[in-house]
Enzyme design. Structure first.
Site: not given
Length: 282
Positions: A32, A267, A273
């Site tokens: 982070g 999608c 998809c």
């Protein structure tokens, strides 16, 4: 670039790639935390994914297989041209199959298929600083991170609830990494935020214009900011489905037919998809 032999492998010089890899190691060691790096010039303008491309070029090898997506699509102009650039300067393979990729560079989405621990997902990040919206000065945001002073961003969430009855941040939803740093997960929809938590793969974030690199290592605790009485909520697509594959559990793009005015959903992840449709046809 007519002849790839005129360029160094993966375009960047070896010294630049080593420096970027050292910054990646530091970013992985401090989840982070935004690690500054010397962002290099590339044959595209800053703000068009140069941070993500530099990470990809610094990591890719001859045994790697690269997948590039833009808003979930493998066929967008951005994704296609990045793949052409990488293929021109390396001997790595490219693919649209999420499972076959060892490196995945993404603009604004995480694939629907869960990633494994031998894969790396690299994000193109325009603005890495989650506090930028509440404090424009870099020296002040650095001090706020050091002191873990995140009250202004919590106030932003509170004001949203007071005005609208819910948190209305649709993308770049801030999250806490290992209970220490608040991080901007890039402009992914908040639908994708839960995929960051305890993921098996390594997530890398590169901001070329802002010259920052940060990371989420595998099996890292990543929690989206929320109040006890207003828990974090993903986008809801209840009652909607992809018009191509019929999926109801994916992130759906809302589209319009310019001729009929009809609204439909599809999608965002074109590879997923396609896979669902192929499996249904067998």
């Amino acid at each position: 670039m007519k002849n790839a032999e005129n360029y160094n492998y993966a375009f960047l010089d070896e010294g630049s790639k080593r420096e970027i890899r050292r910054c990646i190691l530091k970013a992985v060691a401090i989840p982070g935390y935004q690690v500054p790096f010397g962002s290099r010039e590339l044959p595209i303008g800053r703000g068009w994914g140069t941070g993500g491309i530099q990470l990809t070029l610094s990591l890719i090898g001859s045994d790697d297989t690269l997948k590039v997506i833009d808003q979930g699509s493998d066929e967008s102009v951005n994704a296609v041209n990045i793949k052409k650039f990488v293929r021109l300067t390396t001997n790595a393979q490219v693919t649209s199959d999420t499972r076959k990729a060892t490196l995945i560079q993404s603009r604004h989405r995480i694939p629907e298929i869960p990633l494994e621990n031998d894969q790396i997902l690299i994000f193109q990040v325009p603005i890495p600083e989650p506090l930028r919206i509440v404090e424009p000065r870099e020296e002040v945001t650095k001090k706020m991170h050091a002191e873990k002073d995140y009250a202004p961003i919590w106030l932003q969430l509170y004001e949203s609830i007071i005005r609208y009855g819910k948190v209305t941040i649709p993308t770049e939803y801030p999250c806490t990494v290992e209970n220490r740093y608040i991080m901007n997960p890039s402009p992914i929809p908040k639908f994708d935020n839960p995929k960051l938590h305890m993921s098996k793969c390594l997530y890398l974030f590169g901001a070329g214009r802002e010259k920052k690199i940060y990371a989420i290592p595998p099996y890292t605790n990543v929690i989206s900011l929320a109040f006890d009485d207003f828990p974090f909520e993903r986008e809801s697509f209840k009652g909607k489905k992809c018009r191509l594959c019929g999926s109801t559990n994916t992130y759906l793009d809302e589209l319009f037919d310019s001729e009929t005015g009809e609204k439909f959903y599809q999608c965002s992840d074109t590879s997923y998809c396609r896979e669902v449709r192929l499996n249904a046809a067998e």
